[in-house]
Design a protein around this motif. Structure first.
Motif, PDB file in Angstrom:
ATOM      1  N   GLU A  43     -15.062   9.272   7.850  1.00 12.93           N
ATOM      2  CA  GLU A  43     -14.421   8.266   8.674  1.00 12.93           C
ATOM      3  C   GLU A  43     -13.133   7.780   8.000  1.00 12.93           C
ATOM      4  O   GLU A  43     -13.002   7.841   6.783  1.00 12.93           O
ATOM      5  CB  GLU A  43     -15.380   7.086   8.895  1.00 12.93           C
ATOM      6  N   ARG A  44     -12.261   7.306   8.826  1.00 14.64           N
ATOM      7  CA  ARG A  44     -11.027   6.732   8.289  1.00 14.64           C
ATOM      8  C   ARG A  44     -11.367   5.461   7.509  1.00 14.64           C
ATOM      9  O   ARG A  44     -12.196   4.652   7.950  1.00 14.64           O
ATOM     10  CB  ARG A  44     -10.060   6.417   9.436  1.00 14.64           C
ATOM     11  N   GLU A  45     -10.708   5.304   6.359  1.00 17.72           N
ATOM     12  CA  GLU A  45     -11.018   4.171   5.501  1.00 17.72           C
ATOM     13  C   GLU A  45      -9.756   3.433   5.073  1.00 17.72           C
ATOM     14  O   GLU A  45      -8.663   3.999   4.993  1.00 17.72           O
ATOM     15  CB  GLU A  45     -11.782   4.629   4.252  1.00 17.72           C
ATOM     16  N   PHE A  46      -9.955   2.176   4.749  1.00 19.62           N
ATOM     17  CA  PHE A  46      -8.876   1.322   4.295  1.00 19.62           C
ATOM     18  C   PHE A  46      -8.433   1.717   2.898  1.00 19.62           C
ATOM     19  O   PHE A  46      -9.256   2.029   2.032  1.00 19.62           O
ATOM     20  CB  PHE A  46      -9.362  -0.134   4.300  1.00 19.62           C
ATOM     21  N   VAL A  47      -7.119   1.672   2.666  1.00 17.07           N
ATOM     22  CA  VAL A  47      -6.561   1.956   1.350  1.00 17.07           C
ATOM     23  C   VAL A  47      -5.886   0.719   0.774  1.00 17.07           C
ATOM     24  O   VAL A  47      -6.207   0.270  -0.322  1.00 17.07           O
ATOM     25  CB  VAL A  47      -5.556   3.121   1.407  1.00 17.07           C
ATOM     26  N   ALA A  48      -4.930   0.174   1.520  1.00 18.81           N
ATOM     27  CA  ALA A  48      -4.167  -0.968   1.017  1.00 18.81           C
ATOM     28  C   ALA A  48      -3.478  -1.662   2.182  1.00 18.81           C
ATOM     29  O   ALA A  48      -3.239  -1.057   3.224  1.00 18.81           O
ATOM     30  CB  ALA A  48      -3.131  -0.520  -0.011  1.00 18.81           C
ATOM     31  N   SER A  49      -3.136  -2.923   1.963  1.00 16.87           N
ATOM     32  CA  SER A  49      -2.388  -3.649   2.977  1.00 16.87           C
ATOM     33  C   SER A  49      -1.467  -4.653   2.306  1.00 16.87           C
ATOM     34  O   SER A  49      -1.683  -5.053   1.150  1.00 16.87           O
ATOM     35  CB  SER A  49      -3.323  -4.364   3.953  1.00 16.87           C
ATOM     36  N   ILE A  50      -0.453  -5.056   3.061  1.00 12.20           N
ATOM     37  CA  ILE A  50       0.487  -6.059   2.589  1.00 12.20           C
ATOM     38  C   ILE A  50       0.842  -6.951   3.766  1.00 12.20           C
ATOM     39  O   ILE A  50       1.192  -6.481   4.835  1.00 12.20           O
ATOM     40  CB  ILE A  50       1.738  -5.406   1.952  1.00 12.20           C
TER      41      ILE A  50
END
Length: 122
Positions: A43-50
């Motif tokens: 599944e698509r997964e979170f890596v990073a956000s800003i």
């Protein structure tokens, strides 16, 4: 908002890549931006956000190795990836969403780029 991700490629383990995401639209600075990834069969997964206020969040798996940044003057967000591992291999997507979203919740992002392939060889 239209998003265009680039910068993927083939790199050896331990190497580095810098992904870029170019955004259209005059209100880019108001959006929270995120990077997600999807490996084959997963599944698509979170890596990073800003966030718009430059608050950053990282998945535990990339903390200390990846750095997310943004340049509002250029309508761009970047993901500097160092010390890459074979398990980092995936299609990486950039996404944009409203202020106040939960960084790791994919459903809260409104706009998605087309993805760029990152392959890390062992």
């Amino acid at each position: 908002v239209q998003l265009q991700a680039s910068g993927g490629g083939l790199v050896q383990a331990g190497g580095s890549l810098r992904l870029s995401c170019a955004a259209s639209g005059r209100t880019f600075s108001a959006y929270a931006m995120g990077w997600f990834r999807q490996a084959p069969g997963k599944e698509r997964e979170f890596v990073a956000s800003i966030s718009w206020s430059i608050t950053v969040y990282y998945a535990d798996s990339v903390k200390g190795r990846f750095t997310i940044s943004r340049d509002n003057a250029k309508n761009a967000v970047y993901l500097q990836m160092n010390s890459l591992k074979p398990e980092d291999s995936a299609v990486y997507y950039c996404a944009a969403g409203p202020r106040g979203l939960t960084p790791s919740y994919q459903d809260e992002y409104d706009y998605w780029g087309q993805g760029t392939q990152v392959t890390v060889s062992s």
